[in-house]
Structure formats: C-alpha cells, structure tokens
Write a protein that holds these residues in place. Structure first.
Motif, PDB file in Angstrom:
ATOM      1  N   UNK A 230     -34.526 -94.886 -21.557  1.00  0.00           N
ATOM      2  CA  UNK A 230     -35.697 -94.021 -21.482  1.00  0.00           C
ATOM      3  C   UNK A 230     -35.392 -92.727 -22.223  1.00  0.00           C
ATOM      4  N   UNK A 231     -36.443 -92.154 -22.799  1.00  0.00           N
ATOM      5  CA  UNK A 231     -36.312 -90.880 -23.490  1.00  0.00           C
ATOM      6  C   UNK A 231     -37.480 -89.984 -23.115  1.00  0.00           C
ATOM      7  N   UNK A 232     -37.190 -88.707 -22.998  1.00  0.00           N
ATOM      8  CA  UNK A 232     -38.216 -87.715 -22.690  1.00  0.00           C
ATOM      9  C   UNK A 232     -38.485 -86.909 -23.960  1.00  0.00           C
ATOM     10  N   UNK A 233     -39.746 -86.865 -24.363  1.00  0.00           N
ATOM     11  CA  UNK A 233     -40.133 -86.205 -25.607  1.00  0.00           C
ATOM     12  C   UNK A 233     -40.969 -84.961 -25.323  1.00  0.00           C
ATOM     13  N   UNK A 234     -40.808 -83.972 -26.198  1.00  0.00           N
ATOM     14  CA  UNK A 234     -41.720 -82.824 -26.253  1.00  0.00           C
ATOM     15  C   UNK A 234     -42.374 -82.886 -27.630  1.00  0.00           C
ATOM     16  N   UNK A 235     -43.344 -83.768 -27.750  1.00  0.00           N
ATOM     17  CA  UNK A 235     -43.921 -84.079 -29.055  1.00  0.00           C
ATOM     18  C   UNK A 235     -44.964 -83.039 -29.448  1.00  0.00           C
ATOM     19  N   UNK A 236     -44.952 -82.564 -30.694  1.00  0.00           N
ATOM     20  CA  UNK A 236     -45.898 -81.511 -31.103  1.00  0.00           C
ATOM     21  C   UNK A 236     -47.356 -81.947 -31.042  1.00  0.00           C
ATOM     22  N   UNK A 237     -47.633 -83.243 -31.160  1.00  0.00           N
ATOM     23  CA  UNK A 237     -49.012 -83.727 -31.123  1.00  0.00           C
ATOM     24  C   UNK A 237     -49.362 -84.417 -29.803  1.00  0.00           C
ATOM     25  N   UNK A 238     -48.468 -85.250 -29.317  1.00  0.00           N
ATOM     26  CA  UNK A 238     -48.760 -86.035 -28.115  1.00  0.00           C
ATOM     27  C   UNK A 238     -48.432 -85.296 -26.832  1.00  0.00           C
ATOM     28  N   UNK A 239     -47.633 -84.233 -26.915  1.00  0.00           N
ATOM     29  CA  UNK A 239     -47.234 -83.506 -25.716  1.00  0.00           C
ATOM     30  C   UNK A 239     -45.986 -84.101 -25.073  1.00  0.00           C
ATOM     31  N   UNK A 240     -45.696 -83.654 -23.878  1.00  0.00           N
ATOM     32  CA  UNK A 240     -44.520 -84.140 -23.167  1.00  0.00           C
ATOM     33  C   UNK A 240     -44.776 -85.544 -22.629  1.00  0.00           C
ATOM     34  N   UNK A 241     -43.846 -86.428 -22.831  1.00  0.00           N
ATOM     35  CA  UNK A 241     -44.011 -87.807 -22.356  1.00  0.00           C
ATOM     36  C   UNK A 241     -42.651 -88.446 -22.166  1.00  0.00           C
ATOM     37  N   UNK A 242     -42.593 -89.391 -21.235  1.00  0.00           N
ATOM     38  CA  UNK A 242     -41.394 -90.182 -20.993  1.00  0.00           C
ATOM     39  C   UNK A 242     -41.694 -91.621 -21.362  1.00  0.00           C
ATOM     40  N   UNK A 243     -40.921 -92.158 -22.293  1.00  0.00           N
ATOM     41  CA  UNK A 243     -41.111 -93.535 -22.743  1.00  0.00           C
ATOM     42  C   UNK A 243     -39.834 -94.329 -22.492  1.00  0.00           C
ATOM     43  N   UNK A 244     -40.012 -95.575 -22.110  1.00  0.00           N
ATOM     44  CA  UNK A 244     -38.883 -96.493 -22.057  1.00  0.00           C
ATOM     45  C   UNK A 244     -38.871 -97.305 -23.345  1.00  0.00           C
ATOM     46  N   UNK A 245     -37.728 -97.861 -23.675  1.00  0.00           N
ATOM     47  CA  UNK A 245     -37.654 -98.691 -24.887  1.00  0.00           C
ATOM     48  C   UNK A 245     -36.813 -99.929 -24.626  1.00  0.00           C
TER      49      UNK A 245
END
Length: 278
Positions: A230-245
């Motif tokens: 899993x990774x936690x992102x602070x994406x400039x367009x999508x915002x903060x999100x946690x995704x698994x891969x």
C-alpha cells in the motif's frame, strides 16, 4: 557485484542486526566490540565450524549446502524474502552474467496482449515495469500517478529514478522513507535474480552516484520482493489517497511486471483514483 562479495556482505549485514538475546544467548558483561552477533556465535548456533562460517563471510567457501544456509537463516532471523535471497547467493547466481543475457539488457517491448490488460484495468491505474523498474507502458491513471514523469524522455521514465531524483517525489509519497526502502530492497534482489544485467547495474550505479540516500540504503543489504503493498499519496490533482497494489510477473517477458493499483469502491480513496483516470 560478484557472488563472493555479495554473500559475505549480506551475511555480515544480517549478523550485525541480531542481538545476542534475540538468538537465545545470555547478555554478555561489558561492552561488545561487535554490533549484533559475532561470527563464532553464528557458527555455533547454526551447527557449523567457526572456520567454515568465517570462510563463508570471506568468500572462500563456495556453494554452501541448502541445509547450512537454512540453519544460518534461522540464526539470523531472516525473513522469507531474505531466505530466498540467501539461497540465490549460495547457488552462485551473482557470480557471472546469466546464460543468454544480452549485452543491451532485457527487451523493452510489451506484448499486445499485456497492453490490452492496461485498458481492461481502467479506471484502475495499471502499468508495466521492467526488471530495472523502467516504466514501459501505462494507462492514463498510472501515468498521472507519477506527476511530472511525462516531462522525461520515455527511456528515462523509471520509477526508482523517480523516487530518488524527481523533485515531486518527496511531496507525492506521504511515506517516502518506506517507498525508498522498498525501491532499494527490490533492486538488491533483482541484482541476484538477473546477475550481471546491464540495465539493473546501470540504474544502481546511477542512483548510487546521484543520491546519498540511495547509496546509504544500498549498503544496508535489505531485500524485499515488491509483489503487493500500500502507498499513501498526496497527489496534486487527486488529493490525498491510499492505494493498494498487486504486481504480477508477465510471462515470456524477461522480468516485466504488471502492476495494478486499487481502492475499495465507494470510498474517498476510490473517488480520488477515479479523478486520476478521468
């Protein structure tokens, strides 16, 4: 990056991390000169002679038996990934380039059937990575998952390079330290699975030169297979999100991996994922 050096360095790095108490030894009086276990302690606990183990670390004892490596692995508290890595080193796979290895590295061509999988995965971000983490193909969501990577020429789009070199990476990954550790641990394992591979050696040499943090992590000799997480992102367009891969080996493709990112439906993370692919 020969087998002798790799095996000895790996054993020393793991030995230094095991406290005597963890191995069932009584605490010693006074200050220990050696961090972790001594060679003699590993040898005794693993049931091998002290001289045999010393020769292993010095690279003078070649092709140890699987039983010996298994015993040493138990003493050193190795993870499953580290046990597999030790077994590969023990077989001498890092001693020379693998048979049939091409001087130019692995093929960058992605089969059409695999490219169609990227479309099928939509709206979930999905991409194909090479054994050295080159970004060979990606659907829209996956490409936007790495903001700014499109500014690089296609042959320079590499997720390991992105993590350590791209100015957006540290802001993008909320858990950058863990991502960086995983990148290095994956490349460390790839060096042994694909011995002498010029594409892997090339990215390791490049990042060792240009990133002190990569160089320091590389010397830790950590190993981790990046098959899921899993990774936690602070994406400039999508915002903060946690995704698994999940990462899947691509058949007949010299180490290529199909990576698919996801989030539970009807959650804020899923809505952010949809914004990437919109």
């Amino acid at each position: 990056m020969g087998n002798r050096t790799e095996l000895g360095d790996f054993l020393r790095s793991r030995r230094s991390r095991v406290a005597p108490q963890e191995a069932g030894l009584p605490p010693s009086a006074g200050r220990r000169r050696t961090a972790g276990l001594r060679r003699e302690e590993v040898a005794i606990l693993a049931g091998v002679s002290i001289e045999y183990y010393r020769r292993l670390e010095q690279g003078k004892q070649q092709r140890p038996s699987p039983a010996v490596l298994e015993a040493i692995g138990r003493v050193l508290k190795l993870t499953d990934d580290e046990r597999r890595h030790l077994a590969e080193l023990g077989r001498g796979r890092a001693a020379a380039p693998s048979a049939g290895a091409r001087p130019g590295g692995a093929s960058r061509t992605v089969r059409q059937e695999v490219l169609r999988m990227l479309d099928i995965a939509h709206p979930h971000p999905a991409c194909v990575l090479s054994r050295s983490s080159d970004l060979l193909a990606a659907n829209r969501g996956a490409l936007r998952l790495f903001p700014g990577i499109e500014d690089w020429p296609e042959r320079e789009r590499n997720t390991a390079r992105y993590a350590f070199v791209h100015p957006f990476a540290r802001e993008l990954y909320a858990d950058w330290d863990d991502v960086a550790h995983g990148v290095v641990a994956h490349l460390r394992a790839a060096v042994v699975v694909h011995p002498g591979a010029p594409d892997i050696c090339g990215i390791v040499d490049e990042l060792t030169r240009c990133s002190d943090e990569f160089a320091a992590l590389w010397q830790r000799y950590d190993v981790r297979a990046r098959t899921n997480g899993r990774k936690v992102y602070r994406h400039p367009d999508a915002g903060r999100m946690t995704l698994t891969y999940e990462a899947f080996d691509v058949a007949r493709s010299e180490g290529q991996r199909l990576v698919v990112y996801q989030a539970p439906p009807e959650t804020p993370d899923y809505e952010a994922l949809l914004r990437l692919s919109a």
